[in-house]
Scaffold this active site. Structure first.
Site, PDB file in Angstrom:
ATOM      1  N   HIS A 176       0.898  -1.156   0.000  1.00  0.00           N
ATOM      2  CA  HIS A 176       0.000   0.000   0.000  1.00  0.00           C
ATOM      3  C   HIS A 176       0.934   1.203   0.000  1.00  0.00           C
ATOM      4  O   HIS A 176       1.556   1.504   1.011  1.00  0.00           O
ATOM      5  CB  HIS A 176      -0.876  -0.041   1.255  1.00  0.00           C
ATOM      6  CG  HIS A 176      -1.897   1.033   1.299  1.00  0.00           C
ATOM      7  ND1 HIS A 176      -3.241   0.791   1.502  1.00  0.00           N
ATOM      8  CD2 HIS A 176      -1.795   2.381   1.160  1.00  0.00           C
ATOM      9  CE1 HIS A 176      -3.913   1.935   1.485  1.00  0.00           C
ATOM     10  NE2 HIS A 176      -3.054   2.919   1.293  1.00  0.00           N
ATOM     11  N   ASP A 301     -10.027  -5.446  -3.070  1.00  0.00           N
ATOM     12  CA  ASP A 301      -9.900  -4.684  -1.822  1.00  0.00           C
ATOM     13  C   ASP A 301     -11.230  -4.702  -1.059  1.00  0.00           C
ATOM     14  O   ASP A 301     -11.696  -3.668  -0.572  1.00  0.00           O
ATOM     15  CB  ASP A 301      -9.430  -3.247  -2.061  1.00  0.00           C
ATOM     16  CG  ASP A 301      -8.875  -2.627  -0.777  1.00  0.00           C
ATOM     17  OD1 ASP A 301      -8.833  -3.325   0.250  1.00  0.00           O
ATOM     18  OD2 ASP A 301      -8.503  -1.447  -0.806  1.00  0.00           O
TER      19      ASP A 301
HETATM   20  O1  DOR Z   1      -9.987   1.703   2.201  1.00  0.00           O
HETATM   21  C1  DOR Z   1      -9.273   0.860   2.721  1.00  0.00           C
HETATM   22  N1  DOR Z   1      -9.760  -0.004   3.634  1.00  0.00           N
HETATM   23  N2  DOR Z   1      -7.980   0.794   2.380  1.00  0.00           N
HETATM   24  C2  DOR Z   1      -7.114   0.033   3.065  1.00  0.00           C
HETATM   25  O2  DOR Z   1      -5.953   0.056   2.750  1.00  0.00           O
HETATM   26  C3  DOR Z   1      -7.560  -0.775   4.219  1.00  0.00           C
HETATM   27  C4  DOR Z   1      -8.973  -1.102   4.091  1.00  0.00           C
HETATM   28  C5  DOR Z   1      -9.560  -1.686   5.358  1.00  0.00           C
HETATM   29  O3  DOR Z   1      -8.947  -2.587   5.925  1.00  0.00           O
HETATM   30  O4  DOR Z   1     -10.629  -1.258   5.778  1.00  0.00           O
HETATM   31 ZN    ZN Z   2      -6.893  -3.371   1.236  1.00  0.00          ZN
END
Ligand code: DOR
Ligand code: ZN
Length: 421
Positions: A176, A301
């Site tokens: 990331h 994601d």
């Molecule tokens: O939007 C996000 N949510 N980006 C991330 O890198 C982590 C993820 C989360 O774990 O909720």
């Molecule tokens: Zn993620």
């Protein structure tokens, strides 16, 4: 046990496929001996999607998601294998926590692997895990900024040590790349921010700098780096320019491909995600990256949070939303619109992912491979209705989107696990 799937389109041709003991035994126009016949009536078969980027959240955050609900969502979405991200409670940072996760993951209805977090404080713990040569560890995960309660790394020497471990054990580092200091610089400039400022605060510069940094270090050290959720045109350029100089792989998400920040006025914090949804020009750059091979994979994601949390004020609302049940409908609709070929979709959702993470006998439909397959109805119309999701996170930035083409069933090791139509 032999199952034959008849009347099914594989690589553009109508064929039959024989499954024997969970493996693909034959593909062609003949009809070898079988015990069970399933007529797929002209539907399309692709290798089951492998999603390398899923936040399952079992153990201490089961109100958000657990292995059963996440894997039900995966099946509904046409996904046959997923990799769990480590930034949950407890985080996957040592053998003890990995073993706890292994225990609860037995509930999963789909195949899975674990990505292990690497931080300043756990490099010996990570080596202890890797010394056991675990078959269920897919990659290391490095954050250069905070995002949903994870520990991040800023120190270059630590990043180099992590890359040394990656090289030594032959595991890619998923990164990331947004950089924390840079985000803090932009944060300080905005009083009373709202989600409309998210793309400014988690500024494109922060992702660009991090991506450039890790690619330069990977060039020096020689390990494989996998840029998670690539979101800007500049990152695509940096990766493109370095594909032949470093072992760099590039993931994009459906939301960074298909949404731009103008949608936030309508959907608010439901569209808050890190890295942020960017601009139309970035969408186009990501599509060009797909067309010329700069982009290797699509990951969802999938980051479930509770609606009650997402409806708090901007600063309190967590980032992320579910993606397992929307990815293939959205992409198949792009295939139907002529923006993506089916062959490219297969590369991005399974073949390349299997190669990068060394998943043996998966990622392609060929004799000898496991029969992990997704059945597609290219004519089936859909509308995204989050209330009907199998994930516990019943909201989506794509709510109310409509399209044509969706997964209607999966085979996992040759067993049919779902049928939608
Ligand atoms: O939007 C996000 N949510 N980006 C991330 O890198 C982590 C993820 C989360 O774990 O909720
Ligand atoms: Zn993620």
């Amino acid at each position: 046990m032999k199952t034959i799937l008849t009347n099914v389109i594989i690589n553009g041709k109508t064929q039959n496929l024989l499954i024997e003991d969970g493996l693909i035994a034959y593909i062609g126009t003949e009809k070898p001996a079988y015990d069970t016949l399933i007529d797929l009536e002209g539907k399309t078969l692709i290798p089951g999607m492998i999603d390398p980027h899923v936040h399952v959240r079992d153990l201490e955050q089961t109100d958000k998601e657990d292995w059963f609900s996440a894997s039900q969502a995966a099946i509904a979405g046409g996904i046959t294998m997923l990799f769990d991200m480590p930034n949950n409670k407890p985080p996957t940072v040592n053998l003890k926590n990995l073993n706890l996760k292994r225990g609860v993951a037995r509930k999963s209805l789909v195949h899975y692997k674990f990505n292990i977090a690497v931080t300043e404080h756990n490099l010996d713990d990570v080596k202890e895990i890797l010394d056991t040569k675990p078959e269920d560890v897919s990659a290391l995960k490095l954050f250069l900024a905070g995002s949903s309660a994870n520990e991040y790394v800023e120190d270059i020497d630590t990043i180099k040590q992590i890359f040394d471990i990656s090289l030594q054990y032959g595991l890619p580092v998923i990164i990331h790349t947004e950089q924390q200091k840079c985000i803090e610089k932009y944060q300080a400039k905005i009083q009373n921010p709202s989600v409309l400022d998210h793309n400014y605060i988690r500024n494109r510069e922060c992702a660009n700098l991090g991506t450039e940094l890790v690619i330069n270090l990977a060039k020096e050290i020689g390990n494989a780096v996998y840029i998670a959720h690539t979101s800007t045109a500049e990152e695509i350029d940096i990766i493109r320019q370095n594909k032949d100089k470093a072992r760099v792989y590039c993931e994009v998400t459906p939301h960074h491909l298909l949404l731009d920040e103008s949608i936030l006025k309508r959907i608010g914090n439901s569209g808050k995600v890190n890295p942020p949804i960017r601009t139309k020009a970035d969408n186009q750059a990501l599509w060009l990256g797909i067309a010329d091979g700069t982009v290797d994979t699509i990951g969802t994601d999938h980051a479930p949070h509770k609606i009650s949390e997402k409806s708090q004020a901007y600063n309190q609302a967590p980032s992320g939303f579910p993606g397992l049940e929307t990815v293939l409908p959205l992409l198949l609709n792009e295939v139907n619109k002529g923006n993506l070929s089916m062959a490219k979709l297969v590369e991005l959702t399974s073949t390349n992912t299997a190669k990068i993470f060394k998943i043996d006998k998966r990622g392609a439909i060929k004799p000898g491979n496991y029969a992990d397959l997704t059945v597609i109805d290219m004519n089936k119309q859909w509308k995204i209705e989050p209330k009907k999701f199998m994930t516990k996170a019943k909201y989506s930035p794509f709510a109310e989107f409509e399209g044509i083409g969706m997964p209607v069933g999966v085979f996992i090791n040759g067993e049919l696990r779902m049928e939608n139509g």
